[in-house]
Write an enzyme that holds these catalytic residues in place. Structure first.
Site, mmCIF file in Angstrom:
data_model
loop_
_atom_site.group_PDB
_atom_site.id
_atom_site.type_symbol
_atom_site.label_atom_id
_atom_site.label_comp_id
_atom_site.label_asym_id
_atom_site.label_seq_id
_atom_site.Cartn_x
_atom_site.Cartn_y
_atom_site.Cartn_z
ATOM 1 C CD GLU A 92 -3.008 0.881 2.220
ATOM 2 O OE1 GLU A 92 -3.984 0.248 1.771
ATOM 3 O OE2 GLU A 92 -2.902 1.260 3.401
ATOM 4 C CE LYS B 44 -7.200 0.500 3.135
ATOM 5 N NZ LYS B 44 -6.090 0.112 4.028
ATOM 6 C CD GLU C 36 -8.264 -5.257 4.727
ATOM 7 O OE1 GLU C 36 -8.307 -4.029 4.941
ATOM 8 O OE2 GLU C 36 -9.235 -5.893 4.301
#
Length: 269
Positions: free
Chosen positions: A61, A123, A222
């Site tokens: 990410e 996201k 996550e």
């Protein structure tokens, strides 16, 4: 819904209303997204392939800051980081597009798309169908839907629209109660180890919730994953993929840090 989520959702509704002030403008934008014919990339297929080789599916990410940690890497450019993610063996790249709370933008998504051949996850805090259309127009391959933000009917409708547009969905829960909002079997389900009420992160949360997750779904852990040992442990109980951001963004060598996670192996059975 927690206070921070209420605040974020309120801000997101204001953003959407400002950008798309009428229902007609939303409908027109969604319709234009249906005319986007660029091929999307499948995260599910890549994760299954990596798992067949005994490897984890790592979603790396890109985020500059967060409400819980403040600035993480505020001056980082997208290009250098996401190229290291791909070279390091990531299955996909997640890009935060929320501006107010995470310092991101849709333009970050566009830059990442120019550099990457792996799938990209948009996201964000999706509270309106028009945001799904945005993800398609900006060439994302996957969207995040947060169960606690949406009513069961919205989860159904938003998931269906994403699939219609060729997007995959990472459907995120944090509690058993949120799983009850989902009345179908998602292809990819995520467990967020961070409580958005206290911001406390505990990787054991993924362990506790594993048994209630749909057997057929690909399972993603996550947040809070801080070492390759965390990945190995969660792979052994059955997790297929891992969304990791802060650990990579703070690394002195992004490429080597990503490699240390993507090369974790387990014995094939």
């Amino acid at each position: 819904m927690t206070d921070i989520l209420l605040e974020i959702a309120k801000n997101k509704r204001e953003e959407v209303a400002s950008q798309f002030p009428t229902l007609q403008s939303k409908d027109a934008y969604i319709e234009s997204s249906r005319k986007t014919h660029k091929e999307t990339r499948s995260l599910a297929s890549i994760i299954r392939k990596k798992n067949a080789e005994g490897l984890p599916g790592v979603i790396a990410e890109f985020k500059r800051r967060s409400p819980s940690k403040g600035d993480i890497a505020p001056m980082c450019g997208v290009t250098e980081v996401v190229k290291a993610y791909q070279q390091g063996g990531a299955a996909a790249c997640s890009v935060l597009t929320d501006t107010r709370y995470f310092g991101g933008a849709l333009s970050d998504l566009a830059v990442a798309r120019q550099e990457l051949s792996i799938p990209i996850l948009r996201k964000d805090f999706i509270i309106d169908q028009v945001q799904i259309a945005e993800a398609r127009i900006y060439d994302a391959d996957i969207i995040l839907l947060i169960a606690s933000l949406l009513e069961p009917s919205q989860i159904n409708d938003y998931y269906a629209l994403a699939r219609e547009l060729g997007l995959e969905v990472l459907l995120e829960i944090h509690s058993p109660q949120e799983l009850e909002r989902i009345n179908f079997t998602p292809e990819i389900i995520g467990v967020n180890n961070r409580s958005l009420s206290t911001f406390h992160t505990d990787v054991n949360h993924s362990v506790k919730l594993f048994e209630i997750l749909p057997v057929e779904s690909l399972k993603i852990a996550e947040s809070g994953i801080k070492s390759p040992n965390d990945v190995e442990r969660l792979m052994e109980i059955g997790y297929n993929g891992f969304l990791i951001g802060e650990t990579f963004m703070r690394a002195s060598s992004t490429l080597e840090e990503v490699k240390s996670y993507t090369t974790v192996t387990r014995c094939l059975k």
